[in-house]
Design a protein around this motif. Structure first.
Motif, PDB file in Angstrom:
ATOM      1  N   LYS A 170       0.813  -1.170  -0.068  1.00  0.00           N
ATOM      2  CA  LYS A 170      -0.007   0.159   0.163  1.00  0.00           C
ATOM      3  C   LYS A 170       0.803   1.129  -0.100  1.00  0.00           C
ATOM      4  CE  LYS A 170      -4.066  -1.708   2.507  1.00  0.00           C
ATOM      5  NZ  LYS A 170      -4.895  -1.855   3.663  1.00  0.00           N
ATOM      6  N   ARG A 171       1.890   1.376   0.944  1.00  0.00           N
ATOM      7  CA  ARG A 171       2.789   2.236   1.008  1.00  0.00           C
ATOM      8  C   ARG A 171       3.442   2.755  -0.367  1.00  0.00           C
ATOM      9  NH1 ARG A 171       2.861   0.255   6.173  1.00  0.00           N
ATOM     10  NH2 ARG A 171       4.869  -0.534   5.660  1.00  0.00           N
TER      11      ARG A 171
ATOM     12  N   SER B 103       3.011   5.901  -2.691  1.00  0.00           N
ATOM     13  CA  SER B 103       4.168   6.787  -2.843  1.00  0.00           C
ATOM     14  C   SER B 103       4.764   6.935  -4.122  1.00  0.00           C
ATOM     15  CB  SER B 103       5.491   5.981  -2.171  1.00  0.00           C
ATOM     16  OG  SER B 103       6.747   6.700  -2.403  1.00  0.00           O
TER      17      SER B 103
END
Length: 142
Positions: A100-101, A105
């Motif tokens: 997810k990050r 990002s």
């Protein structure tokens, strides 16, 4: 919407569905891998949260001709690509929070920022030639 499982008979359809600057988020795994089996549901959930991106599940053994000599060190291995630019390629911990990050990002970066990061790193320059899934699908369709 779940991630699409890459199969021999849907490769060209997947390639045609990709827009010029669209995102591919691919997970490279193996059917025999228990970690991959457990990760799949979370990956599908992440795909449902990002309908603007093409999430693809790739079994490296079933799709060995397409995966070729990609260096898969561990599972899961993620590949994030926007248009022709590979933004990320590597093994990650099987914690969907990491994916997810990564997706958030890189999606927040402009195409120019991704290209600048790629030209500034020998490893990322290698990704552009060796890990370009869009190019591999295109060559496969010829």
């Amino acid at each position: 919407m779940n991630a699409i499982t890459l199969e021999q008979d849907n490769r060209s359809r997947i390639l045609q569905s990709l827009q010029e600057d669209s995102w591919i988020v691919a997970c490279l795994c193996a059917a025999w891998c228990d970690v991959c089996k457990a990760y799949r549901a979370s990956f599908d959930n992440l795909a449902a949260q990002h309908p603007d991106k093409q999430f693809i599940w790739i079994d490296i053994e079933d799709q060995s001709d397409l995966v070729g000599d990609l260096d898969i060190e561990n599972f899961p291995t993620l590949l994030l690509q926007r248009g022709k630019d590979v933004a990320f390629f590597g093994a990650v911990q099987p914690d969907i929070g990491i994916a997810k990050r990564l997706v958030a990002s890189y999606a927040a970066k402009s195409q120019a920022e991704i290209q600048a990061e790629n030209t500034g790193s020998p490893e990322r320059q290698t990704w552009q030639d060796e890990c370009n899934l869009r190019q591999r699908l295109f060559e496969d369709s010829q």
